[in-house]
Design a protein around this motif. Structure first.
Motif, short mmCIF file in Angstrom:
data_model
loop_
_atom_site.label_atom_id
_atom_site.label_comp_id
_atom_site.label_asym_id
_atom_site.label_seq_id
_atom_site.Cartn_x
_atom_site.Cartn_y
_atom_site.Cartn_z
N PRO A 1 4.01 40.57 37.88
CA PRO A 1 4.14 41.40 36.66
C PRO A 1 5.31 42.36 36.73
CG PRO A 1 1.87 41.42 37.47
CD PRO A 1 2.68 40.70 38.48
N ARG B 1 8.59 42.70 34.33
CA ARG B 1 8.98 43.93 33.64
C ARG B 1 10.44 44.26 33.90
NH1 ARG B 1 4.41 47.68 35.69
NH2 ARG B 1 5.97 49.31 35.43
N TYR C 1 11.15 54.79 41.51
CA TYR C 1 10.26 54.35 40.44
C TYR C 1 9.74 52.94 40.72
CZ TYR C 1 8.42 53.68 35.73
OH TYR C 1 7.58 53.45 34.67
N TYR D 1 6.99 53.34 43.11
CA TYR D 1 5.80 53.80 42.39
C TYR D 1 5.10 52.62 41.71
CZ TYR D 1 3.50 55.04 38.05
OH TYR D 1 2.63 55.08 37.00
N LEU E 1 0.47 49.16 41.29
CA LEU E 1 -0.09 47.81 41.14
C LEU E 1 -1.15 47.53 42.20
CD1 LEU E 1 0.52 45.29 39.39
CD2 LEU E 1 1.83 44.43 41.33
N ASP F 1 -4.22 49.51 41.46
CA ASP F 1 -4.94 48.93 40.32
C ASP F 1 -5.87 47.81 40.76
OD1 ASP F 1 -3.66 50.66 38.71
OD2 ASP F 1 -2.85 49.17 37.35
N LYS G 1 -7.26 51.46 32.90
CA LYS G 1 -6.91 51.56 31.49
C LYS G 1 -6.48 50.26 30.82
CE LYS G 1 -3.38 54.18 33.74
NZ LYS G 1 -2.66 55.40 33.83
N ILE H 1 -3.73 45.00 34.42
CA ILE H 1 -3.05 45.39 35.65
C ILE H 1 -1.62 44.91 35.63
CG2 ILE H 1 -2.99 44.78 38.11
CD1 ILE H 1 -6.09 45.09 37.94
N GLY H 2 -0.72 45.79 36.01
CA GLY H 2 0.69 45.42 36.06
C GLY H 2 1.48 45.83 34.84
N GLU H 3 0.76 46.25 33.78
CA GLU H 3 1.50 46.70 32.60
C GLU H 3 2.24 47.99 32.90
OE1 GLU H 3 0.02 47.13 28.43
OE2 GLU H 3 -1.15 45.40 29.06
N PRO H 4 3.37 48.21 32.26
CA PRO H 4 4.11 49.43 32.56
C PRO H 4 3.31 50.66 32.19
CG PRO H 4 5.02 48.32 30.63
CD PRO H 4 4.03 47.39 31.25
N PRO H 5 3.37 51.72 33.02
CA PRO H 5 2.69 52.97 32.68
C PRO H 5 3.32 53.55 31.43
CG PRO H 5 4.10 53.27 34.60
CD PRO H 5 4.14 51.82 34.25
N PRO I 1 4.57 60.79 28.33
CA PRO I 1 3.84 59.55 28.01
C PRO I 1 2.54 59.42 28.79
CG PRO I 1 6.17 59.09 28.39
CD PRO I 1 5.98 60.55 28.65
N LEU I 2 2.52 59.84 30.07
CA LEU I 2 1.29 59.70 30.86
C LEU I 2 0.18 60.59 30.30
CD1 LEU I 2 2.52 59.47 34.55
CD2 LEU I 2 1.56 57.67 33.13
N VAL I 3 0.54 61.73 29.72
CA VAL I 3 -0.45 62.60 29.11
C VAL I 3 -1.09 61.88 27.93
CG1 VAL I 3 -0.73 64.68 27.71
CG2 VAL I 3 0.56 64.79 29.84
N GLU J 1 -1.30 58.71 27.53
CA GLU J 1 -2.11 57.64 28.09
C GLU J 1 -3.48 58.17 28.51
OE1 GLU J 1 0.46 55.13 30.75
OE2 GLU J 1 -1.51 54.76 31.64
N ASP J 2 -3.48 59.32 29.18
CA ASP J 2 -4.75 59.92 29.63
C ASP J 2 -5.64 60.30 28.46
OD1 ASP J 2 -3.97 59.57 32.19
OD2 ASP J 2 -3.51 61.66 32.61
#
Lengths: 365, 365, 365, 365, 365
Positions: A163, A167, A182, A185, A190, A193, B18, B21-25, B98-100, B102-103
């Motif tokens: 994945p 990306r 990054y 990270y 991953l 997860d 969320k 798995i593997g999708e960009p944050p 963006p992470l906020v 997401e949360d």
């Protein structure tokens, strides 16, 4: 009987140390089980504008040919660690400490992070549940973060990082704008997860056992609880160190990790925290399940005892009376009386009813 | 039998992560269950002199129209998170990470606080006991405190914040004099206050089980104890992080929170402390209840055993005697004697009395 | 049966929060149970040379009349908190924070200390054992230490502080030379001293249960252990915070507390430490008592089983023999032989003796 | 019966203090058990270019002759501590504190590290499993690290350090380039490596007990669990202090330990961490094994009870009927009827079948 | 029966506070039990060159006559604390704080250290096992370290400090060269050494119980375990504070304690650490012993059940058959057949053998 049903794992914990005791540290031997996995690597170079991917099997003289480009992020993903010479060359090329190479090749490391002058070394575990053998399959993943490169070492080939490669391929993806930190990270995220999948699996298992506990507890159930408990003990050993690992990533102000990344690391930390928390809940729940089991066994015993007691104690006095009038004494006046027999039958019936009444009052019936 | 009586919740813990798995944050998807709740918001602006409230359903192009006034406290209370685009616009408008976002959209967060350059992000849980399904209903509440604004995100519409809106309406209320930080405090205080209701409910439940334990323990009682224990384990996961959350609010000297507010935060901390303390007491009490239960089962067994033993052992020797004189030997002198029968009856009676005396002395009767 | 013997307290823990959820903080309502206690106060002013005491019931317009003298220690001891208006005036007079007044009026506070700019606020608990209802009676005592004054708030009138008033009366007593901080110390010391009485009471109770456990364990005993455990859990909640409280008194270098007083505070700390330590010992001992109880129940069961087994298994073979020779077959040669009967009696006797020997060897007799 | 099978170790813990109570500290007496071991030593001097080894038995006047060379690493390995005078001279020669010498001679020390002005003193334990006596044999190893020397004290001769001597012999080995601190690291690493063998042994033992638990639990099994638990408790006392020991080595920036060595010390720390972690896992697993054992005992009991209950309750009603028609009443109409007998047989058979059906429904058959 | 065998100590814990509640702090009353011990003291003055010892009973006017010599170490060892006036004078002479005197006279102090401007105050416990009453006898020992003096307070006369006095007598002993701080160290070391005796005693006791557990567990054994556990709980309260005490001695850089002494204090710390560690091991072992006991009780029960079941179920079918052919039906064809009797005997024998085979297969025989 039980023997056939229950699977007994052959090895609880793998605790062998890396090599022959007394050998000098820094001697490189791959001590994992996947020695037949052929080594190969994927080399990805990318920046905002460019993306190059090259894949090849590892040959012995290849290490020198890495063409690290300064203004790009360079990611070398190596799978299969049996080719020790190549690993050694990689180590030489990136100037890694001998102990780091040793740790990469010894797949029984604890998850950990170690900071060196010009790179950061991270060890993590990829966990997979082996449904067939009812065990965790663990695979060690080592990550090296340098100035503009990431090197990742996997024990065997898998689609794990696919994945992320996908990306990177996307021209305007965030990952293309950001640096090597990054990318690191993304890799850690991953791996973490994947733990959620394990957690859900355990969750399901606990629910199954709970159902069995309520409907039909058997000795096998207890064994399942025991095995589950052991799995959780083992899992904790892989998950708890992650907390410290990410904590260190947050605290140690390495130049390799930009400030911008801190919030992403905090996000990983939250995930790990949730996993450890859930693991601890599981542990407590399992303690409760044990009590449930033991008490359900006691309840069964009680029921058996009740049946035995009711039938025994009801018939024992009656049997005595029957035996009594079966005696052969010459002079037993009752025996000759015409009404003795019906009277006795009435007596016996009364005793029987009285007994039932007594048990009813004791709430045994 | 038990199966029918006991409710088995389908999901113990929700631990899904969320997204795929593997999708960009930073990819925004609402992962909660209330996807059918229509989004709308209330926008309240107030200061010492003025109070304006406007309410409206959310349309896609609305985010730009917020008219934040500098010398007022601006509170935007958003209910329903299914309209992801709107949330995204809000994020853009207030410059949220963006992470906020997401949360906010992932309702399985742990309660936490995160400090950013120009705002503070808080996640809390509103808990309600669902009497019918014997589960906690949890709803995630996210709060953003900025310089002169508060944004609150609720998963579904409720009267939760109504008392605070009422208090703001009162022209000379304290809340009207204070800043946005005081509004934040009021919201947190309100959410924490709701936990006391849960605590009282648990308290009552413990008392009920105690009554049952003393009067009439059943396997069902044990199951109730087990379920109660699990509820407390789950509850702890929502309450304990609050301690750290408020602690951080106290320690981190954010400019967004005035010194004057510290004493109010200390007050919340006291409440949370009392809740966690009581939760821990509950846990210990539940351990004691288990012992009570198991011992009451043992006592029952003892009683059953006593009855069995008393009746069996009293009649067995008598039955033997009866059987003995039922033998058909030709030469048994006792059988022909006239006094044998009454003598035997006397013997049997004596044995019976002796047995009773023995049991009385053993305190079984 | 058990139901009648055991007292079931109606409320385990009081966990209600102070007022209607959502009400603004700082709204003053007395939430305790002693609402009928008439409020009154004692005002004591003293220094090395002088001692003035005045006592009066509280009327609404009294607060303004306090005549605080700078070169004296001023102690206002208020009993009865139902007169909220007066408390409010006191708060106004001494410039207390609204939340402090709220805490004073809400008797479910945890013991705590809070330092403000010009006064220290302390909440403690006075505990009394209510022999009749087998519960702790707790009363909240709030203390305010200012520059040259102490204000103490009690829920109901008692002789608690009488010894201290007596000591102040003595012209050359140490207390007359020292400042308001020393008075505060004396009050805290007195309250802590009362805990030793509770501890001795618990000690005695444990000893009683131990005696019962050895001589005559009953289900009631288990229930007593359970109730004792709950009392200790509750007590810990009042005692443990004291440790932190006194610790804070030691660490925070408030100007209100002179250096000279530190050693006295250390003395209180020692006492509190001993109390918490003993409480923890009690807890561990109670765990041991549970094991004792459960094992004594098992032992009883064993004894019952032994009696049943010995009598049953001794007579069963004999009964079989008697039954055997009670059969009515035409051709049973033994029945007609003259010696059969005495031989059988000898056989039966031998079996009986053998059985007894077997049980003796098993150490069951 | 059990008595013969189970080995009872004669001494659980050795806890004697070093000498007669009240004797002045610093009085040198060897308090270990190996007083008959003859003392001798090996003196190794090496640097990049040179390697000299000399071996000799210890005589009383030898200590003065040590020829420490400044530009070499000097390693004196002493085996056998009964010759107190020699140890004293060594202490004098290297200027060791009297308490250090006392600790060297008292083999009941905890593992520890102590830093002095010009040397570091380390105490560790070498553990060997004594298969025959089912005990750990522990031997104390003391290490002194000075500027360019290492002194090691062993209680008895062994091949423990042979691999290191072999590595020093190799002319271009890493150990030859490094200083005395690296030699110290090698020695510690070797000792820690030996613990992995113990861990594997315990692992195997746990697996064996698990197999027995599943297939055929006996009282002996429980005793094995108990002994295993005790071994682990003892082992923890030797392993846990190592964590602190290595931690101290890392933190205290002694001049004796070069910066370069830090990464190697971190490596040892990782190993120790893994050992302690595994020990704790073992402990938790053993708790689970106990539950397994107790529940398997309960299950056995249940099975026994079932057999007893099924056979007793099936035949008791039948026996009653048989006894009933064995009565000798003159007027029992059934006795004379021709069909009574076959009817009764049918009745009895029906009762028998009904009973079996009942037990089948209860899932006892 | 059990009642006679088991000794029940009358007081578990002594938790009384020092005096009447409410009395002013600093009021001196000796609250110990040894009020009849006559007070006397030994006054030792020594330095490198000189040694003077004087001994005398205490009279009321003696305190003024202490002749403290500046260039010597002055040690006043007081035994018997009933003479409060003398203690008060001592306090006055050495300028001790009233609370220190109070602590000296109240023998229920926790071990502790308190540092004052010009002296250090230490409270420790001397423990002796009273074999007869199966209790610890504790005696409080208070130590004051001043600039060049040590004052020690013992509750009753004993030979405890004799070895130290003997060592001081030796002209060239180390103690003669060192200062008052070294004397203090020697005293503490001596007291701690006595704890090892207690530990060995407990060790022996555990071994005895273990032997009994294996060979012949009785209810008395459980009671012994319980009492042992309580002793260890009590002992911990005396030993754990010592750790903190010595820790404080190490950290607080008092001028009264020379740097040279630090290593000796570290030595004491090691001893205390070993004691606490062993105590904790004991605790864990005792938990294991409980499991052993409970399981051995279960095993006994199982055995009893087996015997009952085997004999009952073997004879019940046979008895039925015997009863069956004892029926008095007129038309029972079997009764008149010549071969019925031998055939029945063969049948019964077969059933008997089958039953035994069944039990053998179940491994009950």
């Amino acid at each position: 009987m039980i023997k056939k049903v229950i699977h007994i794992p052959k090895k609880i914990f793998k605790i062998k140390k890396k090599k022959k005791i007394g050998e000098p540290p820094g001697t490189l031997i791959y001590t994992g089980e996947k020695i037949k996995v052929k080594s190969n690597y994927v080399f990805i170079k990318y920046n905002k504008d460019d993306f190059v991917i090259s894949e090849s099997e590892i040959e012995d003289n290849e290490a020198e040919t890495f063409n690290i480009e300064k203004n790009k992020v360079n990611w070398i993903n190596i799978t299969g660690l049996a080719n020790v010479k190549f690993i050694e060359k990689i180590g030489h090329f990136f100037d890694l400490h001998p102990l780091v190479l040793e740790d990469i090749l010894n797949p029984l490391q604890r998850p950990k992070i170690e900071e060196f002058d010009n790179y950061i070394f991270i060890v993590m575990k990829k966990l997979l549940w082996n449904e067939e053998r009812e065990e965790f399959n663990q695979e060690q993943i080592s990550l090296i973060l340098g100035n503009n490169f990431v090197v990742s070492f996997l024990e065997e080939e898998s689609d794990l990082f696919k994945p992320i490669i996908d990306r990177i391929r996307i021209p305007k993806g965030k990952i293309r704008i950001m640096g090597a930190d990054y990318l690191l990270y993304c890799l850690i995220d991953l791996i973490v997860d994947n733990y959620f999948i394990i957690m859900e699996f355990l969750n399901e298992k606990i629910e199954n056992i709970e159902d069995t506990l309520v409907s039909n507890p058997e000795p096998k159930t207890l064994h399942e609880i025991y095995e589950l408990k052991k799995s959780i003990i083992e899992l904790r050993k892989f998950v708890w160190p992650l907390r410290e690992l990410v904590n260190k990533l947050q605290r140690e102000q390495s130049e390799l990790i930009s400030d911008e990344l801190q919030i992403y690391i905090r996000d990983i930390y939250d995930h790990i925290f949730r996993i450890t928390e859930t693991l601890d809940s599981f542990r407590e729940i399992i303690f409760g399940m044990l009590d449930m089991y033991l008490s359900s066994v006691s309840n069964k015993m009680n029921e058996i005892m009740k049946v035995l007691t009711i039938i025994s104690t009801t018939f024992i006095p009656l049997s005595f009376l029957a035996g009594f009038y079966g005696m052969n004494f010459k002079y037993m006046p009752e025996l000759t009386s015409t009404f003795s027999y019906p009277i006795l039958i009435i007596c016996m019936f009364s005793i029987f009813i009285l007994m039932l009444y007594f048990f009813r009052r004791k709430k045994w019936l």
